[in-house]
Each structure stands twice: as structure tokens, then as C-alpha cells.
Design an enzyme around this catalytic site. Structure first.
Site, PDB file in Angstrom:
ATOM      1  N   GLY A  53       0.922  -1.195   0.143  1.00  0.00           N
ATOM      2  CA  GLY A  53      -0.104  -0.057  -0.034  1.00  0.00           C
ATOM      3  C   GLY A  53       1.072   1.076   0.071  1.00  0.00           C
TER       4      GLY A  53
ATOM      5  N   ASN B 121     -10.418 -10.420 -16.263  1.00  0.00           N
ATOM      6  CA  ASN B 121      -9.609 -10.649 -15.027  1.00  0.00           C
ATOM      7  C   ASN B 121      -8.618 -11.819 -15.126  1.00  0.00           C
ATOM      8  OD1 ASN B 121      -8.497 -10.527 -12.472  1.00  0.00           O
ATOM      9  ND2 ASN B 121     -10.109  -9.845 -11.409  1.00  0.00           N
TER      10      ASN B 121
ATOM     11  N   ASP C  81      -9.360  -0.556  -7.338  1.00  0.00           N
ATOM     12  CA  ASP C  81      -7.952   0.075  -7.830  1.00  0.00           C
ATOM     13  C   ASP C  81      -7.976  -0.217  -9.311  1.00  0.00           C
ATOM     14  OD1 ASP C  81      -7.866  -2.896  -7.904  1.00  0.00           O
ATOM     15  OD2 ASP C  81      -6.077  -3.009  -6.544  1.00  0.00           O
TER      16      ASP C  81
END
Length: 485
Positions: free
Chosen positions: A14, A294, A235
Site C-alpha cells: 500500500g 480478469n 483499484d
């Protein structure tokens, strides 16, 4: 000069990135970085959500120490995972990771009760065994009875910071429970997994202002004044906003732990052809749809790096791979066996033995096997996109960490016969900040924001190497077809 902070948390790390507009260009600086990862606890792979929130406050304290007294802040994370919150406003358990094995057969089990055709027609979302729908199907039923609110990870973090609960729509769409066109949770699907729409907070669009931090946080930490904005909290949704979108018929590849490859639509596609190909229609910001697949990403490389005891950097591993011939073996990188193996190197080697191919042994051979097969898989998906869209995708915009892997980018360009524009690597944080800027009125719209991005960051251009590897994609497609029977 206004300061905008992106809290951008992925599955492995992060960061808090601070952005400012200066002379028409976006200046970006990393203020704080921290590791992330799940750990096995109470019989499941779980995220330490309290640790992540603590790291956000550490980053905000650094920002205050750097002289910033007032900032806007947006939060994005990975998708599909959630926090169960009780009536007292506290989490009932540490959230379980999408890589947990509890959902390994959930699609087959749930679709005995409701058809795949119904699910896809209603949601337009790709079938992935870790989607929120299947996680809730496997969730502790007694725990669900105690649950007041089901919050996606970034919504929960925003709730802890501000005390305001919302469900942001780009991330909500990844649950495979949101109606494709109405933008509401499908009651029939919710009933199948023993939850109700009342257990979700109000659905909101990207660009919704949550407001100031709770006063309690200012007594505990040395913080700037913070105004929280709900951005495109998935995201990938933020990454697509942060993509320059070069070319007329362009596609994007958000290349990180996962690879998300697709294009941007104003009208979703959920007909028979895309159902067969298992494409997804995730909601984007500002009325768009992210039409994508994905697939496996740099997770394989991340695992290998860790298994080599981090003795090599990613750039060093790429250099070693560059010394090896590509396409020495074909690998279906999307095989479920690579999702969470005990040892990735051994899993790759076992796969090659089982399929009668050359077994990679050295770090360079293993990394080339990963990079070259990711490039092949990307090229294969682009050929499918060509067929679905009815035109040739001529440009691929690669953003995220994978945009730095020149070897993989060049192979992708050559195999797929597309121009590749690589960068920016921090597209997710940039897209996060861009939504904040649009909300504040500093940038008019996404189109102009993308022009700012193109002018602000170094975008590398790769062109196909004519005559090289001309038959390899067809051979790889034959391999995949044979493997799938």
C-alpha cells in the site's frame, strides 16, 4: 496549491501518494509505503485490516510533518473482499482474503440453485470463484445474522475514518450481485446467499464527498485537516481513469498482482458471445463500463521473488529472464493451480513436467516462462477482443507495475501486433487523485485529465518486431484448446 492524497492499497503493498497540479502538470510524490499480505488465522487466509488503517494514519502524520496542513483524500483497494460490521459499528471478524480456498468449488455449488445464464444476464460480471457472491455463499450463516452492514474494503476504511457508511458503485459491481443496468443489488441473488439489500449502505458514485475525519482521530494522531472523497474505489477502476488512452482503437492492461485487460464502453456487452468468453462489465466512473477480463498477473513473479528469499530485485529478475530464449514452454497462466500454491516455482515446474515440456530450472528460466506466457495470454485476449468489438485493437495502454517490465511489454507488442504505450506505473493513484480533482473543480473532466497525464509522465512506446515469433500465438492457442479439451 491544493494537495490530493491517494490511499492506494493492493494485495501486496500500500502507499500514500500526494499529487498537486503545477503549471498544468501533475506532480506526484510517494509519502508512505507499507507491505500488505494475508495470513492464515482462525482457519482462513485473512487481511489485517487494523494494520492497514494504522499505516494510513502513519502516512498522514508524515504528510503533516512535511508541511501540508490540509489535504483531500481518496481510498482505493483491491476488489471483492468485504468486512462484516455488527450493530455496534465494529467488525465481526478480520476479513477473509479472496485467495482463501473456501470458494474453490462455490460456482458449481451455487449454480445448481441459480443458472449461470441468469447471473450473467443480470450482472454482466465474469465468473471468478472468489467473487463476493461466492464468498457470501460460503460465509458463516450465524455471523451473517449478526451483520448490520457488509462493507467492501475501501468503504470500510472510509467508514472508520469518517463514520459515514456508503457503498461505492465501481467496487460494488465486482461483487457479481449488482444489476448491470439498474445499478441496484439483485434481490434474487442476495437471497441465494442469505443477505439483504438493507445490509449494504447507500450506493454512491465516484466523486461523492464523505467529509472530514472523525474528531477522535485528531486527538490520537498529528494529522492535517482531511476531506475524504469517495473515488473509484476499485483499484482497477482508478487505474483505467489514470490511463492516457493513446490510440484510436485502444485497450488497457492494468498490470499488477492481477492483469485486467479490456476497453472502456458506454453501453455494456452481455450477449451470448461475451458470456461464452467470460468477459466482465464492471462499472466505471462517470457512466462508463470497464469491459475486461480478469486474468493472472505479476502474482506469479511476486511469489517467485519471495521464494528466492528476495535475493533479487524485480529488475534483476527481468535481466536474468532477458538472457533466456522466450517460449520454451507454454503455460496456461490462468489455471487455478497458480492462484495460491504452496510453492510457485515447484508448481510451474510440475505443470511443465505434466504437460511434457522443458522444465525451467534457473531463476532466469522461471521468470522468462512467466513473462513470455503472460505476453502470450495477453495477445490471446486481444485477439478475442478484436472478435467481440468487430475491429482490430491497434493500441494497448499498459499501466501499473507491469508497465516497468520492458521485456514483457516488447513481447506483448510483437505477439499481439499492437503498439504498446507503457506507463504510468502509478496509474491507480493518479486516477484516484484525478477523481478528487474533478470533484473539487480543478479538472473539468476525465478526457482533459487524461491529457494532463500524458503530458506529466514518461510513457514508453513499443512497436511490434516484424517477422519475430510469427507462429507462436497460433501454437499457444492450439495448446490452450488441447488443454481445455
Amino acid at each position: 496549491m491544493k494537495a490530493y492524497v491517494a490511499v492506494d492499497i493492493g494485495a501486496s503493498s500500500g502507499r500514500l501518494m500526494l499529487g498537486q497540479l503545477e503549471d498544468g502538470k501533475l506532480k506526484l510524490q510517494e509519502m508512505h509505503r507499507f507491505k500488505n499480505g494475508f495470513e492464515f488465522k482462525n482457519n482462513h487466509d485473512r487481511w489485517n485490516i487494523d494494520y492497514l488503517i494504522d499505516e494510513i494514519f502513519k502516512g498522514l502524520e508524515k504528510i503533516k510533518e512535511s508541511g501540508y496542513t490540509e489535504v483531500s483524500l481518496g481510498i482505493d483497494t483491491w476488489a471483492v473482499d468485504y468486512v462484516l460490521v455488527g450493530k455496534d459499528g465494529k467488525k465481526l471478524q478480520d476479513p477473509i482474503s479472496y485467495r482463501d480456498k473456501r470458494t474453490s468449488n462455490s460456482i458449481n455449488e451455487l449454480t445448481t440453485e441459480v443458472s449461470k445464464e441468469y447471473i450473467y444476464k443480470k450482472t454482466g460480471i465474469q465468473f471468478l470463484n472468489f467473487n463476493t457472491l461466492y464468498q457470501l455463499f460460503e460465509e458463516d450463516k450465524e455471523l451473517l445474522k449478526k451483520t448490520d452492514k457488509i462493507m467492501m474494503i475501501p468503504d470500510y476504511i472510509g467508514y472508520i475514518l469518517t463514520g459515514k457508511a456508503v457503498t461505492e458503485i465501481t467496487n460494488a459491481s465486482t461483487t457479481q450481485m449488482l444489476s448491470l443496468r439498474e445499478g441496484l443489488f439483485d434481490k434474487n441473488l442476495l437471497e441465494k446467499v442469505n443477505v439483504s439489500s438493507d445490509q449494504f449502505a447507500k450506493l454512491v458514485d465516484a466523486g461523492t464527498v464523505l467529509g472530514n475525519l472523525k474528531e477522535d482521530w485528531y486527538s490520537k494522531y498529528e494529522l492535517p485537516k482531511v476531506n475524504v472523497v469517495t473515488v473509484a474505489t476499485h483499484d482497477t477502476a482508478s487505474a483505467v481513469i489514470g490511463t492516457p488512452c493513446e490510440g484510436q482503437h485502444w485497450a488497457y492492461l492494468s498490470s499488477g498482482t492481477w492483469s485486467l485487460i479490456g476497453t472502456e464502453l458506454n453501453i455494456p456487452e452481455n450477449g451470448a458471445k461475451v458470456f461464452k468468453e467470460n468477459y466482465t462489465n464492471e462499472w466505471g466512473a462517470y457512466g462508463t463500463y470497464r469491459f475486461l477480463k480478469n486474468i493472472m498477473g505479476l502474482w506469479m513473479a511476486q511469489c517467485v521473488k519471495k521464494e528466492l528469499n528476495d535475493q533479487y530485485s524485480f529488475s534483476e529478475l527481468a535481466e536474468l529472464a532477458g538472457e533466456v530464449e522466450p517460449f520454451e514452454q507454454f503455460i496456461n497462466v490462468n489455471d487455478q493451480r497458480f492462484q495460491n500454491p504452496g510453492n510457485m516455482i515447484q508448481e510451474i515446474q510440475t505443470y511443465c513436467r505434466e504437460t511434457g515440456q522443458k522444465v525451467p530450472e534457473t531463476p532466469g528460466e522461471i521468470m522468462m516462462a512467466i513473462y513470455s506466457n503472460l505476453a502470450l495470454f495477453y495477445a490471446n485476449e486481444i485477439s478475442k477482443l478484436d472478435d467481440i468489438m468487430g475491429y482490430h485493437i491497434d493500441t494497448l495502454n499498459i499501466v501499473g507495475g507491469g508497465s516497468n517490465v520492458a521485456l514483457m511489454n516488447q513481447l506483448t507488442s510483437t505477439i499481439a501486433n499492437v503498439d504498446v504505450y507503457a506507463g504510468p506505473s502509478e496509474a491507480t493513484a493518479i486516477g484516484n487523485i484525478l477523481v478528487q480533482m474533478i470533484t473539487a473543480g480543478d479538472v473539468l473532466n476525465v478526457y482533459l485529465g487524461r491529457r494532463i497525464i500524458s503530458n506529466s509522465f514518461d510513457i514508453k512506446h513499443y512497436t511490434p518486431e516484424q517477422g519475430k515469433y510469427s507462429k507462436v500465438l497460433a501454437e499457444y492457442q492450439q495448446f490452450l484448446n488441447k488443454e481445455r479439451g
